[in-house]
Motif scaffolding. Structure first.
Motif, PDB file in Angstrom:
ATOM      1  N   SER A 253       0.852  -1.186   0.000  1.00 50.32           N
ATOM      2  CA  SER A 253       0.000   0.000   0.000  1.00 50.32           C
ATOM      3  C   SER A 253       0.885   1.233   0.000  1.00 50.32           C
ATOM      4  CB  SER A 253      -0.921   0.029   1.231  1.00 50.32           C
ATOM      5  OG  SER A 253      -0.174   0.282   2.401  1.00 50.32           O
TER       6      SER A 253
ATOM      7  N   GLU B  70       0.589   3.833   1.962  1.00 51.33           N
ATOM      8  CA  GLU B  70       0.910   4.216   3.333  1.00 51.33           C
ATOM      9  C   GLU B  70       2.090   3.414   3.867  1.00 51.33           C
ATOM     10  OE1 GLU B  70      -3.492   5.084   2.744  1.00 51.33           O
ATOM     11  OE2 GLU B  70      -2.061   3.535   2.139  1.00 51.33           O
ATOM     12  N   ALA B  71       2.080   2.092   3.620  1.00 54.90           N
ATOM     13  CA  ALA B  71       3.187   1.246   4.084  1.00 54.90           C
ATOM     14  C   ALA B  71       4.486   1.620   3.384  1.00 54.90           C
ATOM     15  CB  ALA B  71       2.850  -0.228   3.836  1.00 54.90           C
TER      16      ALA B  71
ATOM     17  N   LEU C 103       5.345   4.630   2.251  1.00 53.00           N
ATOM     18  CA  LEU C 103       5.855   5.888   2.800  1.00 53.00           C
ATOM     19  C   LEU C 103       6.521   5.669   4.153  1.00 53.00           C
ATOM     20  CD1 LEU C 103       2.937   8.298   1.827  1.00 53.00           C
ATOM     21  CD2 LEU C 103       5.281   8.358   0.941  1.00 53.00           C
ATOM     22  N   GLU C 104       5.993   4.739   4.947  1.00 45.58           N
ATOM     23  CA  GLU C 104       6.630   4.427   6.231  1.00 45.58           C
ATOM     24  C   GLU C 104       8.013   3.846   6.021  1.00 45.58           C
ATOM     25  OE1 GLU C 104       4.352   2.067   8.899  1.00 45.58           O
ATOM     26  OE2 GLU C 104       2.565   3.342   8.789  1.00 45.58           O
TER      27      GLU C 104
ATOM     28  N   GLY D  58      -5.904   2.480  -0.658  1.00 44.77           N
ATOM     29  CA  GLY D  58      -5.581   3.658   0.129  1.00 44.77           C
ATOM     30  C   GLY D  58      -5.129   4.782  -0.778  1.00 44.77           C
ATOM     31  N   ILE D  59      -4.057   5.456  -0.410  1.00 43.45           N
ATOM     32  CA  ILE D  59      -3.580   6.560  -1.238  1.00 43.45           C
ATOM     33  C   ILE D  59      -2.966   6.018  -2.527  1.00 43.45           C
ATOM     34  CG2 ILE D  59      -3.206   8.060   0.748  1.00 43.45           C
ATOM     35  CD1 ILE D  59      -0.228   7.551   0.470  1.00 43.45           C
TER      36      ILE D  59
ATOM     37  N   GLU E  40      -0.103  10.107  -5.279  1.00 43.18           N
ATOM     38  CA  GLU E  40       0.033  10.802  -4.003  1.00 43.18           C
ATOM     39  C   GLU E  40       1.331  10.399  -3.302  1.00 43.18           C
ATOM     40  OE1 GLU E  40      -0.902  13.358  -0.789  1.00 43.18           O
ATOM     41  OE2 GLU E  40      -1.475  13.265  -2.904  1.00 43.18           O
ATOM     42  N   VAL E  41       1.705   9.127  -3.413  1.00 45.49           N
ATOM     43  CA  VAL E  41       2.984   8.677  -2.853  1.00 45.49           C
ATOM     44  C   VAL E  41       4.125   9.465  -3.474  1.00 45.49           C
ATOM     45  CG1 VAL E  41       4.617   6.752  -2.700  1.00 45.49           C
ATOM     46  CG2 VAL E  41       2.185   6.353  -2.298  1.00 45.49           C
TER      47      VAL E  41
ATOM     48  N   ARG F 217       4.200  13.117  -2.237  1.00 46.22           N
ATOM     49  CA  ARG F 217       4.663  13.273  -0.856  1.00 46.22           C
ATOM     50  C   ARG F 217       6.159  13.004  -0.719  1.00 46.22           C
ATOM     51  NH1 ARG F 217       0.087  10.573   3.154  1.00 46.22           N
ATOM     52  NH2 ARG F 217      -1.765  11.507   2.150  1.00 46.22           N
TER      53      ARG F 217
END
Length: 237
Positions: free
Chosen positions: A35, A37-38, A40-41, A59-60, A64-65, A68
């Motif tokens: 994902s 979010e994962a 980006l972490e 998700g995003i 968007e990744v 960011r």
């Protein structure tokens, strides 16, 4: 010697598994996120040398990744993989800071060549052009990856720096598409891709007072592109 670390953000398990297997077979260290979010972490927690990014994620989105990560990692090489093959999707991805774009289905050999080329250019790239380059109302510092253009300060990506360096080192010369692909991307000069055109369009938005009527980054019809730092008279556009 440390192995390059590649982060793959891909939610389709059969594609992700194949990418991880083949990248590891090439000797890379590979991390997988399913994902945005994962992913980006992991970008915050690990030292990543290259990102392979799908666009359609739970998700995003991949768009968007990319947006960011460019706020904090403007020089990280990013290769987008996507089933979205329309020109507007490619342009959107490149505008957000991706360095290259492959559409699914893609050749595994071509994928591995693109990855190897991007990592090699990132590892060995050092700007030969030193100091500030000034043209028109623009100022570019390749060594710092910063520029002042018509929209204010710009943090340049690694690929933007490489393309600018080629133009600066050959100012006034007509450079064919093949020459630019080979020198700035390390691609086969015969490669059919619109990536170059999209990057030139991006430079025009950064540095031309009127991107629709460029005076510095010129198209020479049927031949290629030319960088003119101090244009006089009428130029081709």
């Amino acid at each position: 010697m440390n192995r390059p670390c590649i982060l793959v953000i891909e939610d389709e398990q059969h594609i992700a598994g194949g990418l991880v297997f083949n990248l590891e077979a090439e000797g890379y260290r590979v991390l997988l996120a399913e994902s945005g979010e994962a992913g980006l972490e992991l970008l915050q927690q690990e030292k990543i040398d290259l990102l392979v990014l799908d666009l359609m994620l739970p998700g995003i989105s991949g768009y968007e990744v990319c947006r960011r990560l460019r706020e904090k990692l403007p020089r990280l090489p990013v290769l987008i993989l996507s089933a979205r093959s329309e020109e507007r999707d490619r342009i959107k991805g490149l505008k957000l800071g991706a360095d290259d774009y492959l559409t699914k289905p893609f050749s595994l050999d071509e994928f591995l060549l693109r990855v190897g080329g991007m990592l090699k250019r990132s590892e060995w790239y050092r700007p030969d052009t030193t100091g500030e380059i000034i043209f028109g109302n623009n100022r570019v510092d390749l060594s710092e990856g910063l520029a002042d253009g018509r929209r204010g300060e710009i943090r340049l990506t690694e690929q933007e720096i490489r393309l600018l360096q080629v133009f600066f080192e050959h100012e006034g010369e007509i450079l064919s598409r093949g020459e630019l692909l080979q020198r700035a991307w390390g691609m086969d000069p015969a490669t059919e891709t619109r990536t170059l055109d999209n990057f030139v369009a991006r430079l025009r938005k950064y540095f031309e007072s009127d991107p629709a009527e460029p005076r510095h980054f010129l198209t020479v019809r049927g031949r290629g592109y030319r960088f003119v730092p101090n244009p006089t008279g009428e130029q081709e556009s």
